[in-house]
Write a protein that holds these residues in place. Structure first.
Motif, PDB file in Angstrom:
ATOM      1  N   LEU A 161      -4.009   4.872 -14.732  1.00 29.22           N
ATOM      2  CA  LEU A 161      -4.495   3.489 -14.013  1.00 29.22           C
ATOM      3  C   LEU A 161      -5.054   5.161 -12.701  1.00 29.22           C
ATOM      4  O   LEU A 161      -3.097   5.124 -12.514  1.00 29.22           O
ATOM      5  N   GLY A 162      -5.240   5.268 -11.894  1.00 27.35           N
ATOM      6  CA  GLY A 162      -4.682   5.810 -10.958  1.00 27.35           C
ATOM      7  C   GLY A 162      -5.880   4.887  -9.568  1.00 27.35           C
ATOM      8  O   GLY A 162      -6.575   4.857  -9.468  1.00 27.35           O
ATOM      9  N   VAL A 163      -4.309   4.880  -8.266  1.00 25.14           N
ATOM     10  CA  VAL A 163      -4.924   3.827  -7.124  1.00 25.14           C
ATOM     11  C   VAL A 163      -4.981   4.250  -6.090  1.00 25.14           C
ATOM     12  O   VAL A 163      -3.804   5.777  -5.744  1.00 25.14           O
ATOM     13  N   PRO A 164      -6.021   4.868  -5.520  1.00 27.23           N
ATOM     14  CA  PRO A 164      -5.993   5.612  -4.588  1.00 27.23           C
ATOM     15  C   PRO A 164      -5.305   5.523  -3.360  1.00 27.23           C
ATOM     16  O   PRO A 164      -4.898   3.757  -2.831  1.00 27.23           O
ATOM     17  N   ARG A 165      -4.404   6.287  -2.523  1.00 30.18           N
ATOM     18  CA  ARG A 165      -3.465   6.358  -1.358  1.00 30.18           C
ATOM     19  C   ARG A 165      -4.365   4.455  -0.102  1.00 30.18           C
ATOM     20  O   ARG A 165      -5.459   4.954  -0.505  1.00 30.18           O
ATOM     21  N   GLY A 166      -3.551   4.098   0.266  1.00 28.79           N
ATOM     22  CA  GLY A 166      -4.396   2.946   0.756  1.00 28.79           C
ATOM     23  C   GLY A 166      -4.565   2.080   0.747  1.00 28.79           C
ATOM     24  O   GLY A 166      -4.756   0.659   1.459  1.00 28.79           O
ATOM     25  N   THR A 167      -4.703   1.987  -1.085  1.00 31.34           N
ATOM     26  CA  THR A 167      -5.548   0.589  -2.034  1.00 31.34           C
ATOM     27  C   THR A 167      -4.658  -0.389  -1.460  1.00 31.34           C
ATOM     28  O   THR A 167      -2.928  -0.348  -2.297  1.00 31.34           O
ATOM     29  N   THR A 168      -4.424  -2.143  -1.314  1.00 33.03           N
ATOM     30  CA  THR A 168      -3.792  -2.587  -1.283  1.00 33.03           C
ATOM     31  C   THR A 168      -3.652  -3.670  -2.857  1.00 33.03           C
ATOM     32  O   THR A 168      -4.849  -3.491  -3.770  1.00 33.03           O
ATOM     33  N   HIS A 169      -2.521  -3.146  -3.142  1.00 33.06           N
ATOM     34  CA  HIS A 169      -2.224  -3.563  -4.693  1.00 33.06           C
ATOM     35  C   HIS A 169      -0.819  -4.248  -5.126  1.00 33.06           C
ATOM     36  O   HIS A 169       0.098  -4.268  -3.801  1.00 33.06           O
ATOM     37  N   TRP A 170      -0.361  -4.972  -6.142  1.00 32.84           N
ATOM     38  CA  TRP A 170       0.741  -4.955  -6.612  1.00 32.84           C
ATOM     39  C   TRP A 170       0.576  -4.600  -7.911  1.00 32.84           C
ATOM     40  O   TRP A 170      -0.572  -4.217  -8.450  1.00 32.84           O
ATOM     41  N   PHE A 171       1.732  -4.522  -8.568  1.00 34.30           N
ATOM     42  CA  PHE A 171       1.726  -4.433 -10.127  1.00 34.30           C
ATOM     43  C   PHE A 171       2.972  -5.813 -11.227  1.00 34.30           C
ATOM     44  O   PHE A 171       4.079  -6.292 -10.264  1.00 34.30           O
ATOM     45  N   ASP A 172       2.749  -6.264 -12.122  1.00 31.68           N
ATOM     46  CA  ASP A 172       3.457  -7.213 -12.572  1.00 31.68           C
ATOM     47  C   ASP A 172       3.001  -6.658 -14.377  1.00 31.68           C
ATOM     48  O   ASP A 172       2.625  -6.154 -14.728  1.00 31.68           O
ATOM     49  N   MET A 173       5.231  -6.308 -14.609  1.00 31.42           N
ATOM     50  CA  MET A 173       5.428  -6.115 -15.586  1.00 31.42           C
ATOM     51  C   MET A 173       6.042  -6.537 -16.839  1.00 31.42           C
ATOM     52  O   MET A 173       6.218  -6.436 -17.719  1.00 31.42           O
ATOM     53  N   GLY A 174       5.826  -7.892 -16.470  1.00 31.67           N
ATOM     54  CA  GLY A 174       5.895  -9.779 -16.978  1.00 31.67           C
ATOM     55  C   GLY A 174       7.508  -9.587 -16.969  1.00 31.67           C
ATOM     56  O   GLY A 174       8.410  -8.942 -16.181  1.00 31.67           O
ATOM     57  N   THR A 175       7.653 -10.304 -17.228  1.00 31.41           N
ATOM     58  CA  THR A 175       9.336 -11.054 -17.142  1.00 31.41           C
ATOM     59  C   THR A 175       9.986 -10.688 -17.743  1.00 31.41           C
ATOM     60  O   THR A 175      10.984 -10.664 -17.788  1.00 31.41           O
ATOM     61  N   ARG A 176       9.876 -10.097 -19.274  1.00 29.37           N
ATOM     62  CA  ARG A 176      10.937  -9.063 -20.474  1.00 29.37           C
ATOM     63  C   ARG A 176      10.409  -7.964 -20.278  1.00 29.37           C
ATOM     64  O   ARG A 176       9.139  -7.601 -21.124  1.00 29.37           O
ATOM     65  N   PRO A 177       9.556  -7.182 -19.702  1.00 30.04           N
ATOM     66  CA  PRO A 177       9.330  -5.910 -19.186  1.00 30.04           C
ATOM     67  C   PRO A 177       9.762  -5.401 -20.533  1.00 30.04           C
ATOM     68  O   PRO A 177      11.058  -4.752 -20.873  1.00 30.04           O
ATOM     69  N   SER A 178       8.748  -4.334 -21.394  1.00 34.70           N
ATOM     70  CA  SER A 178       8.915  -3.200 -22.093  1.00 34.70           C
ATOM     71  C   SER A 178       7.848  -1.639 -22.565  1.00 34.70           C
ATOM     72  O   SER A 178       7.500  -2.120 -22.489  1.00 34.70           O
ATOM     73  N   THR A 184       0.731  -1.241   0.546  1.00 39.94           N
ATOM     74  CA  THR A 184       0.136   0.211   0.076  1.00 39.94           C
ATOM     75  C   THR A 184       1.099   1.449  -0.128  1.00 39.94           C
ATOM     76  O   THR A 184       2.205   1.016   0.132  1.00 39.94           O
ATOM     77  N   HIS A 185       0.062   2.275   0.057  1.00 41.29           N
ATOM     78  CA  HIS A 185       1.265   3.752  -0.051  1.00 41.29           C
ATOM     79  C   HIS A 185      -0.262   4.694   1.049  1.00 41.29           C
ATOM     80  O   HIS A 185      -1.200   4.282   1.229  1.00 41.29           O
ATOM     81  N   ASP A 186       0.748   5.454   1.783  1.00 36.58           N
ATOM     82  CA  ASP A 186       0.400   6.059   2.669  1.00 36.58           C
ATOM     83  C   ASP A 186      -0.596   7.122   2.795  1.00 36.58           C
ATOM     84  O   ASP A 186      -1.053   8.230   3.029  1.00 36.58           O
ATOM     85  N   ASP A 187       1.066   7.971   1.888  1.00 41.84           N
ATOM     86  CA  ASP A 187       1.222   9.152   1.604  1.00 41.84           C
ATOM     87  C   ASP A 187       0.893  10.257   0.654  1.00 41.84           C
ATOM     88  O   ASP A 187       0.772  10.689   0.148  1.00 41.84           O
ATOM     89  N   ASP A 188       0.472   8.826  -0.915  1.00 40.04           N
ATOM     90  CA  ASP A 188       0.263   9.048  -2.226  1.00 40.04           C
ATOM     91  C   ASP A 188      -0.294   8.331  -3.118  1.00 40.04           C
ATOM     92  O   ASP A 188      -0.660   7.173  -2.457  1.00 40.04           O
ATOM     93  N   ASP A 189      -0.950   8.360  -4.121  1.00 40.17           N
ATOM     94  CA  ASP A 189      -1.998   8.359  -4.487  1.00 40.17           C
ATOM     95  C   ASP A 189      -0.627   7.191  -5.930  1.00 40.17           C
ATOM     96  O   ASP A 189       0.382   7.716  -5.920  1.00 40.17           O
ATOM     97  N   GLU A 190      -1.674   5.691  -6.894  1.00 34.60           N
ATOM     98  CA  GLU A 190      -0.279   5.686  -7.716  1.00 34.60           C
ATOM     99  C   GLU A 190      -0.809   5.599  -9.223  1.00 34.60           C
ATOM    100  O   GLU A 190      -1.697   4.392  -8.920  1.00 34.60           O
ATOM    101  N   VAL A 191      -0.254   6.783  -9.514  1.00 31.45           N
ATOM    102  CA  VAL A 191      -1.403   7.098 -10.385  1.00 31.45           C
ATOM    103  C   VAL A 191      -0.388   6.998 -11.686  1.00 31.45           C
ATOM    104  O   VAL A 191       0.498   7.781 -11.923  1.00 31.45           O
TER     105      VAL A 191
END
Length: 199
Positions: free
Chosen positions: A139-156, A103-110
């Motif tokens: 995409l804008g994920v609000p602060r405090g939202t439990t999440h994760w991110f995947d860019m793949g095994t060969r990110p581009s 999560t993030h306490d102080d900021d959104d993830e946009v």
């Protein structure tokens, strides 16, 4: 190939929702406080464009969103295979970090995707919502939202990042292994390309 897939948090055996319709995606995410919108794609911007070119191409959209949301810092992050001998190490380290639920306490993830793709997994109210984003998606994920991110095994990808705080990305990791239960970026992308978004 924008795609929203929702499962119970117990695992991916049951699909609650699956849609590639942008209006349906926005409507499904809005009650979670998640902002989803599509910006015009600038076809003349190279996939691996640097910050100067990206800011020049998307200046009006960046200014509008910054004014609406009060963002004080905007930057461009890119990760692409190529001639960089450090790419495999950098890509693996970045993927491993963001794959951990947090999560993030102080900021959104946009994030706005200038090129490439990535999947945001939102763990909210007993469900996991996987949002496969590609070029043109914001995409804008609000602060405090439990999440994760995947860019793949060969990110581009190249993405514009928006922050309210100058400190940038600060994650609070939950220690949960839930991310390992659900299809990753490569699996979702391959499934979409093989089967389409119907269902």
């Amino acid at each position: 190939m924008t795609l929203l897939t929702t499962w119970p948090e117990s695992g991916p055996d049951t699909v609650v929702r699956r849609t590639s319709d942008p209006a349906e995606i926005a409507a499904a995410l809005k009650p979670l406080g998640v902002r989803y919108e599509q910006w015009p794609v600038r076809a003349d911007v190279p996939a691996d464009a640097g910050g100067e070119a990206v800011f020049a191409a998307y200046g009006p959209e960046i200014d509008r969103l910054s004014a609406e949301e009060g963002f004080t810092t905007v930057d461009v992050l890119g990760l692409h295979p190529g001639d960089d001998p450090e790419y495999p190490v950098r890509a693996e380290a970045a993927r491993e970090k963001f794959l951990q639920e947090h999560t993030h306490d102080d900021d959104d993830e946009v994030r706005f995707f200038v090129s490439g793709s990535g999947v945001f997994y939102l763990h909210v109210d007993g469900e996991v919502h996987a949002v496969l984003c590609e070029r043109g998606d914001l995409l804008g994920v609000p602060r405090g939202t439990t999440h994760w991110f995947d860019m793949g095994t060969r990110p581009s990808f190249t993405a514009i990042r928006f922050f309210h705080q100058e400190d940038g990305w600060i994650g609070n990791f939950t220690g949960s292994a839930i991310a390992s239960l659900f299809p990753d970026h490569d699996t979702l992308t391959a499934g979409y390309e093989r089967d389409g978004a119907a269902g």
